[in-house]
Design an enzyme around this catalytic site. Structure first.
Site, PDB file in Angstrom:
ATOM      1  N   GLU A 185       0.966  -1.086   0.047  1.00 35.25           N
ATOM      2  CA  GLU A 185       0.034   0.125   0.128  1.00 35.25           C
ATOM      3  C   GLU A 185       0.896   1.209  -0.005  1.00 35.25           C
ATOM      4  O   GLU A 185       1.878   1.524   0.824  1.00 35.25           O
ATOM      5  CB  GLU A 185      -0.913  -0.145   1.175  1.00 35.25           C
ATOM      6  CG  GLU A 185      -1.861   1.373   1.197  1.00 35.25           C
ATOM      7  CD  GLU A 185      -2.886   1.009   2.365  1.00 35.25           C
ATOM      8  OE1 GLU A 185      -3.098  -0.221   2.751  1.00 35.25           O
ATOM      9  OE2 GLU A 185      -3.527   2.037   2.657  1.00 35.25           O
ATOM     10  N   ASN A 228      -3.020  -1.575   7.949  1.00 35.80           N
ATOM     11  CA  ASN A 228      -4.438  -2.229   7.856  1.00 35.80           C
ATOM     12  C   ASN A 228      -4.013  -3.717   7.621  1.00 35.80           C
ATOM     13  O   ASN A 228      -3.906  -4.146   6.397  1.00 35.80           O
ATOM     14  CB  ASN A 228      -5.054  -1.617   6.149  1.00 35.80           C
ATOM     15  CG  ASN A 228      -5.189  -0.122   6.439  1.00 35.80           C
ATOM     16  OD1 ASN A 228      -5.738   0.300   7.335  1.00 35.80           O
ATOM     17  ND2 ASN A 228      -4.611   0.624   5.475  1.00 35.80           N
ATOM     18  N   GLU A 309     -10.228   4.722   9.555  1.00 38.91           N
ATOM     19  CA  GLU A 309     -10.479   4.587   8.101  1.00 38.91           C
ATOM     20  C   GLU A 309     -11.011   2.980   8.188  1.00 38.91           C
ATOM     21  O   GLU A 309     -10.707   2.131   7.153  1.00 38.91           O
ATOM     22  CB  GLU A 309      -9.309   4.613   7.461  1.00 38.91           C
ATOM     23  CG  GLU A 309      -8.704   5.957   7.306  1.00 38.91           C
ATOM     24  CD  GLU A 309      -7.510   6.295   6.592  1.00 38.91           C
ATOM     25  OE1 GLU A 309      -7.313   7.134   5.861  1.00 38.91           O
ATOM     26  OE2 GLU A 309      -6.594   5.516   6.540  1.00 38.91           O
ATOM     27  N   ASP A 383      -2.496  14.367   6.826  1.00 37.56           N
ATOM     28  CA  ASP A 383      -2.056  13.155   6.367  1.00 37.56           C
ATOM     29  C   ASP A 383      -0.504  13.128   5.323  1.00 37.56           C
ATOM     30  O   ASP A 383      -0.804  12.925   4.257  1.00 37.56           O
ATOM     31  CB  ASP A 383      -3.030  12.316   5.667  1.00 37.56           C
ATOM     32  CG  ASP A 383      -2.755  10.814   5.489  1.00 37.56           C
ATOM     33  OD1 ASP A 383      -1.767  10.307   5.801  1.00 37.56           O
ATOM     34  OD2 ASP A 383      -3.440  10.308   4.507  1.00 37.56           O
ATOM     35  N   GLU A 411       3.889   9.074  -0.953  1.00 35.94           N
ATOM     36  CA  GLU A 411       2.451   9.004  -1.341  1.00 35.94           C
ATOM     37  C   GLU A 411       1.790  10.380  -1.994  1.00 35.94           C
ATOM     38  O   GLU A 411       0.992  10.354  -3.005  1.00 35.94           O
ATOM     39  CB  GLU A 411       1.581   8.489  -0.347  1.00 35.94           C
ATOM     40  CG  GLU A 411       0.031   8.592  -0.619  1.00 35.94           C
ATOM     41  CD  GLU A 411      -0.905   8.223   0.658  1.00 35.94           C
ATOM     42  OE1 GLU A 411      -0.003   7.685   1.590  1.00 35.94           O
ATOM     43  OE2 GLU A 411      -1.988   7.883   0.646  1.00 35.94           O
TER      44      GLU A 411
END
Lengths: 719, 719
Positions: A185, A228, A309, A383, A411
Site C-alpha cells: 500500500e 491495515n 478508516e 496526512d 504518497e
C-alpha cells in the site's frame, strides 16, 4: 514484408548505450554501501590505518562487522585487511569490554554510550598506532564499524579519531505497509520484498542486504506488515515466516514487529468478541504473545491502527484507545515488548475539522496508557501532505511517550518518480517548537523523551522499499530512506543538508563539482513539490484513491473530509481553510503562543497561510501581490524549479555512471511533465472558482479544465 | 535487555556467506548470455578467429549484433575485437548482400535461408582466414551472431564452420499473462516486468536485455498482456506504451502483439454491440487497427481468448469462432497482421467430457477462417497438466493453420520452486504422430505447416518471466524459457537433451563433471513431477484457484469439470476417466489408429492409462502389480527422484558459484517437502476411496487426510 521506420537516432543511441552497458552496471542495488575504489593517493593513507582487523569475539554482530569491514575496506582501498588475533600497527580493534579482553584492557569510558552507542578512537598500544571501536553491545560495535566506513566513503581523515555517538531514540523503526499478497500500500518500488509464499525456507541475500542497509543508518526495528492488517499474519504459519526474517535481521540489531488487527481474536481466535476488557480476549492476546515470543525471543511488539478508516478497534466496544492499547501492552510486557498505537484517527460521522480529531480523541487519554505503549503521531494533523504544520498532539500529552510517524514513501509527493528529498520536511517538523511547557520543547525533544522524561522514545518511517532493483523505485528516493535513519538517530541535532551531502558522497561521488550542485538540488526539491502541488498552505488536492495527480475539483465523495474541496474551500470570494477562532479553531489545540502566531495574519508563516486562513483572492501578500497573483506565481516557481533541476542534472553527466544518469534524466523529464500537469490543472480549476484570469505574462493552462477532469488512471500504483 | 538465543550455526554460516558474497554475485540476471572468461588455452584459439568485427551496414539489428559480439567476445576471450571496415585475418564479417558490398561480393547462396535464417562459414578472402555471417535480413544476421557466440560459450570449434539454419515456424511467440496492474496470472517470478505506469517514458535496460535473450533463442513475437484481457490495453495511452516497448524490441526482430478483449467495441468504443457481423463493430476494429499500426508499424496482431471461462466472444451473438476471428483478421490484414485465436474453450453448461469440447467446437469450422488467422491449440485437451496426450485437434483441421500453445510458466508443475525441465514435455507432444492423414504427420509437422502446406505457422509459450532478478523465479526455470525458443525454431528436429546440455554449458559451466549429472537431473525432472503429482494418466488433482498443492478430494465446485473428482472418478471399485467408446468416447476424436491404441488396454501407454480408462484397483499392470500397488509405488518413485536430485546437486558444489548453489539447494529442499505433501495427501485420499491400506513396506502418510484437507493458502502466488 513491409519495411519498418526505425526509431529516431536518439532512441537508437539509448538502445545501444543500454546494450553495451557492462554487466557491472550501476543499477543502484548497492545503495550508499557502495564501496568503489577511492583515489590512489588517499587510499594509501587510509590503508596505513586499516592494516588488520582484530575483532573481539565471534558473535553474529561482530562477525557482521568483520564481514562489512572486509567488504568495505577491500572495495574502497583495494586490499583486504587480514583478520588477526594480535593487533599490529594500523590494526582496527573492535568489540565490547565484555567480549574482548583487548578492549577491556583499554579501560575506556563507555558509560554514556548506552546499549547502542559506540566510540571510535585512534590510540597507541605498545607504541603501535591502532584504531579502536568500542561499545557496550556487539550491535554498538557494528554501528561503529559502519560509521568508520562512512568516514572513508566520505573521505574524512581517520588517523586522529575521537568520536562518541549514541542514538537519542530507543525505537528507530521502518513501517512496511506490505500486504500478504506482496502488494505494498502506497508502495512505488515494485512489490513487497517479503516473499511470504517461500518463507520461511527461502531467505534470499536481499534480506541480508536490507538488514545491512538499515544497520548502517541505525534503524533497529521493522514492522513487517501493513497497518491495515490481516489477522492471518498472526497465525502460526506467518509467525514462522516472521521468525525466519527475525533470524536474518538479528545479527544487525533489528527487531521485527507485527501490525496487529484488533479483531484478530474473533477472526482467527474463534472468540465472539474483541472487547479489550473481556477476560477471554485478554487471555487470547497473552497466549498469542507467548506463542510469538517462543518463535521470536526478541520480537519487538505490535503496531496498531484502530478505529481509523474502517479498521476495528476498542471503540467498537465503547472502550477507549487507552484500553485497547493496554490490552496488547499487557500481553507483550512480560516479554519486554512494546505497543505502538497510532493516533491517526478521524470520525466517520459528519465531522469536526478533521485536523482536530486526533487531538480531541487522544489528549484526554494522556497518562492512561501502560508504560510500554508509545502513541504514534503523524508529523502533521492531516496526512503526510507536502507541507503541514506540526501535529498539535506533540507537547500536549506529557505523560505519554509519543513517537513521530513520517512517510518515507512519497504518497503525496510524486511517488518514486519525482525527485523530492524529504530531509527538509523532517527537519522542519523536528525543529518546530511546541512551546509546551515552554520555549525549546521542539518536536525533536518531545519524541526523544527529554522534554517529559520518557525512556520509551521513537520515530517511525513508512518505508519506500520494494522489490525494484534499486530498492526505492528511484535512485534519489534512496536518500529518503537514508535521511530517515540518520535523523531518527539524533532528531534534535540532525540537519538535512549535511546528511544529503554525506549520502551523495557515499552513493554517487566525492567530486565537489558533483556534490555541491546535487545537494543544492536535493535541498530545494521538496519545496518545489510544495509549490507545484499545494502552495501557500493548501493541502489534500490530489486525485481520489491512488492519489496520482491533481483533482482539486473533487467534491462528491461519501465523506466530506475525503473531498479536496473540503480542504481548500475555494469559491468566488476566496480560498483557504479557516482554522482560527472564527473558524474551526484548530489553532486552539496548539500552545497559546503557537496558536496566536498561526491565527495572526501578520505572523503566520505564509507557507501555511491557507492552512489556517480563508482569505479573499485580493488579499495582499507580504510581497505586495494579491493572493491570486501569488498563488499563480508560486505554482510557476515550482515548475521552474523542476526545469532548473533538469538543467543542473544535464550538466553532471561527466561525474556519474551512464545508467543512473539516464534513469534520473528520464525521471526528471517525467517530473517536469507532471509538475506542469499539477500547475495547469490546479490553476484551470482555481481560475474557474475565482472567476479570474491568469496574471499578465503567465502561461495559460495547456488544456481546458474539462480535459484534466477527464483523465483517469485506474492502474496507478500503490493503491 | 534479555539475552537472545542466536540462530543455529548453519543459519549463521549462511548469513555470513551471504554477507561476504561479492557484489558481482551470480544472481542469474545474465541468463544464458553469461559471457564469463573461458580457459586461457581455448581462448587463444578462439581469439585468432575473432580479431576484428566487420559489420555490413549500421541498421539497429546490425548495431545490436556488433554490440552483442563485442560484449560476448570481450567477456569470453578477454580482448575486445576492434570494429573495422577492411577485414583482416581472423575478421568476423557479417551482414546481408543488400546491406554489405563485402557480403554481396562473396556471392553466397542464401536462397534457402528465408527472411530469418543465416549462414556462418569459414572462408579465405585474399588468402586471409575470415568468418562470415550472412543472411537475407539484418535480423537473420543478428541470429547468426548469437549462434556464433553460442558455439564459443559451449566450446565448439569455430575455425571450420559451414552452418546454415532457418526457423521452421513463422511465429515464435511468448504470451505474457500480464495484467495492467503488474499482476501476472500464473506468474511465479514476481510482478510483471512491464512498468505500465512509467511507460512510455521510462524504458529500463531490463527491456533491452529481455529482447536480447529472446533474440538469442529466436523468439520473434511478444504478446504483452493477459489473454483474460482488459479493453483498456487497446486505448490510446496503452497503445503508446506498447509502442515504446515495440521500439525497444524492433532491433531484435521482435514484434509486439496485444490480447484483444472481444467486447472492446462496447467497453471502450461506445457501441451497443460487439457482434462480429455488425458493420459498426467491423468499422471500429478496422479503425482501431489503423490507430495501432500508425503507432506500431510492425505490430504483430491480436491474440484472443473468446467464449472461454467467462470471456466475451462471438457466441454471445450466436456467431461462430470463425466469424469472430475473421472480424479481427480483416481489421489487421491490410497491415500484414495476424490473429491468434485460442481453441481453449469448454462449455459452462453441464458438459460433455471437457477434453472433447474444443474439438467439437472448432473442427467443424475448419476452412472457415481467414488466411491470416492461426488457431492456437494447447498441447493437450485439458489444460497444461504435467502429462496429457496430444490435443486431438492437431491433424483434424488440415485447412487451418494451427499453432501450439504450451506453458513455460509451471502453473501445474510446482510453480517456480520445483525443478522441472519442460523440454521432454514439449518434445513428447511435438513428436506425437497424429496419423492424419497418415503416419509421420507429427504435431511438429502440423504446426510447422508442412503437413498441410500452410505458410502461417507458429508456437506460443506462456511466459515464466517476471521482475524477479533471475527473470524466471528460479535459476532452472530459465531453461524452460530457453528450450521453448530453441524448440520453436525447429520443432521437428529439436531434442530436449542437447538443448539442456547447451543451456547448462552457457548458464553454468562447461565442466563435464557438472554438465552430465545436471543434464541427467533435468531430463528426469518432469517425470518426477508427474509421478508425485499425477501418475499413470491422472490429471487435474490440484487445489482450487491458485492450484498450489494437492486437492483430489474437491468435489463441491459450481461446475462439475472444475472438480478433481470429475477427472479421477475414484471410488471403492476403481479409478480413472473412461474416454473409450464405452465412456465419453474422446478417443474417437483421434485418428482411428491412434484412438484404437488409446482404447486398447494392451496398447495404451501406461503413463496415459487412467486418462483413457476407468479401472478396478486390482487391475493387473504390465509389471504384474495391481493398479493400487503401482499407483503407490509411482508416487514413491517421484518422491525418491527428488531425493536423488538433491543428492546430485549437493555433490556439485565445487562447480557452481555459491549464490546459485544455495538458491537451488533451498528450492530442492522445498520441492522435496512438497513432493511428499503431494504423495501423502493424494494417497491418504485415494486410500479413503479405495478402502485399501498402503502396500507392505511403503510409508504411511505423515498426517491423516483431514490434515491435508484443512490446509489453506489464500495468498499463493499467480492466482
Amino acid at each position: 514484408m513491409r519495411t519498418i521506420a526505425w526509431a529516431g537516432l536518439s532512441a537508437l543511441l539509448s538502445i545501444l548505450a543500454a546494450i553495451v552497458a557492462p554487466a557491472s552496471a550501476e543499477d543502484g542495488y548497492d545503495l550508499w554501501l557502495r564501496y568503489r575504489p577511492i583515489e590512489a593517493a588517499a587510499a594509501a593513507d587510509y590503508r596505513m590505518v586499516a592494516t588488520q582487523l582484530a575483532p573481539g569475539g565471534a558473535s553474529p554482530p561482530i562477525a557482521a562487522a568483520t564481514a562489512e569491514l572486509r567488504r568495505g575496506l577491500t572495495g574502497l582501498l583495494g586490499t583486504t585487511p587480514e583478520v588477526s588475533e594480535t593487533a599490529g600497527a594500523g590494526a582496527l580493534i573492535y568489540g565490547t569490554p565484555a567480549g574482548s579482553p583487548q578492549i577491556a584492557a583499554l579501560d575506556l569510558d563507555l558509560g554514556d554510550l548506552g546499549r547502542e552507542g559506540y566510540m571510535i578512537r585512534s590510540l597507541r598500544i605498545d607504541d603501535r598506532p591502532v584504531t579502536v571501536i568500542a561499545a557496550n553491545s556487539d550491535v554498538g560495535v557494528l554501528y561503529g564499524a559502519f560509521a568508520l566506513l562512512r568516514l572513508v566513503q566520505t573521505r574524512q581523515p581517520i588517523d586522529r579519531l575521537d568520536l562518541r555517538a549514541r542514538p537519542k531514540l530507543a525505537l528507530r523503526v521502518l513501517n512496511h505497509w506490505d500486504d500478504l499478497d506482496r502488494h505494498v500500500e502506497r508502495g512505488y518500488a515494485g512489490q513487497s520484498i517479503w516473499d511470504w509464499h517461500r518463507l520461511p525456507d527461502y531467505r534470499p541475500e536481499l534480506y541480508t542486504d536490507y538488514a545491512r542497509a538499515n544497520a548502517s543508518i541505525g534503524v533497529n526495528g521493522v514492522v513487517l506488515n501493513n497497518v491495515n492488517a490481516n489477522a492471518l499474519s498472526l497465525t502460526a504459519p506467518y509467525v514462522a515466516k516472521a521468525a525466519a526474517l527475525a533470524e536474518v535481521f538479528r545479527p544487525y540489531g533489528i527487531r521485527v514487529y507485527l501490525s496487529a488487527r484488533f479483531s484478530a481474536p474473533v477472526e482467527i481466535g474463534g472468540l465472539t468478541t474483541a472487547d479489550p476488557l473481556d477476560p477471554d480476549v485478554q487471555a487470547w492476546w497473552r497466549a498469542k504473545a507467548d506463542e510469538i515470543y517462543a518463535a521470536i525471543p526478541d520480537f519487538g511488539g505490535f503496531l496498531v491502527k484502530a478505529n481509523s478508516e474502517g479498521q476495528p478497534g476498542p471503540q467498537d466496544y465503547h472502550r477507549t484507545h487507552a484500553e485497547g492499547a493496554n490490552l496488547l501492552a499487557d500481553a507483550v510486557a512480560p516479554h519486554g515488548g512494546v505497543v505502538m498505537w497510532r493516533a491517526f484517527v478521524y470520525s466517520d460521522q459528519a465531522p469536526d475539522d478533521r485536523a482536530k480529531q486526533a487531538y480531541t480523541d487522544f489528549v484526554p487519554l494522556d497518562g492512561r496508557f501502560r508504560p510500554n505503549v508509545a502513541v504514534q503521531v503523524k508529523n502533521g494533523p492531516i496526512d503526510f501532505q507536502p507541507r503541514e504544520p506540526f501535529h498539535p498532539i506533540f507537547g500536549a500529552m506529557p505523560a505519554t511517550p509519543l513517537m513521530m510517524e513520517v512517510q518515507i514513501t512519497k504518497e503525496y509527493l510524486g511517488f518514486s518518480t519525482h525527485l523530492a528529498y524529504l530531509g527538509p520536511l523532517y527537519e522542519e517538523v523536528l525543529q518546530s517548537d511546541t512551546m509546551r511547557p515552554g520555549a525549546g520543547a521542539t518536536v525533536a525533544r518531545v519524541i526523544d523523551g527529554s522534554a517529559d522524561g520518557h525512556a520509551l522514545s521513537g520515530m517511525a518511517g513508512v518505508a519506500n522499499i520494494g522489490a525494484d532493483r534499486n530498492w526505492s523505485g528511484s535512485h534519489f528516493d534512496q536518500a529518503n530512506w537514508y535521511v530517515f535513519g540518520r535523523m531518527a538517530w539524533d532528531p534534535e541535532a540532525a540537519r538535512a543538508r549535511p546528511i544529503a551531502e554525506e549520502w551523495v558522497r557515499m552513493t554517487f561521488s566525492n567530486d565537489d563539482r558533483f556534490v555541491e550542485p546535487v545537494v543544492d538540488m536535493m535541498m530545494g526539491s521538496r519545496e518545489a513539490v510544495v509549490d507545484y502541488m499545494t502552495p501557500l498552505g493548501l493541502h489534500h488536492l490530489m486525485a481520489t484513491g491512488h492519489h496520482y495527480g491533481p483533482a482539486p475539483w473533487v467534491s462528491d465523495l461519501a465523506r466530506p473530509e475525503w473531498n479536496p474541496t473540503y480542504y481548500h474551500q475555494a469559491d468566488a470570494d476566496g480560498i483557504g481553510f479557516d482554522r482560527t477562532a472564527a473558524g474551526s479553531d484548530a489553532v486552539a489545540q496548539y500552545a497559546p503562543q503557537v496558536g496566536d502566531r498561526f491565527s495572526d495574519l501578520d505572523a503566520v508563516p505564509e507557507p501555511l497561510l491557507l492552512w489556517f486562513h480563508h482569505l479573499p483572492w485580493d488579499y495582499r501578500m507580504r510581497s505586495g501581490k494579491t493572493l491570486w497573483e501569488e498563488l499563480v506565481l508560486t505554482y510557476d516557481r515550482g515548475v521552474s524549479a523542476v526545469g532548473e533541476m533538469r538543467r543542473t542534472w544535464a550538466g553532471l553527466q561527466p561525474y556519474v555512471d551512464p545508467q543512473r544518469f539516464d534513469d534520473v534524466t528520464v525521471f526528471l523529464a517525467i517530473q517536469d511533465k507532471e509538475a506542469r500537469w499539477w500547475r495547469d490543472a490546479s490553476l484551470a480549476y482555481f481560475a474557474s472558482r475565482s472567476g479570474r484570469s491568469l496574471p499578465e505574462g503567465t502561461t495559460e493552462p495547456e488544456h481546458p479544465l474539462t480535459y484534466y477532469q477527464g483523465l483517469s488512471y485506474p492502474f496507478a500504483p500503490g493503491n
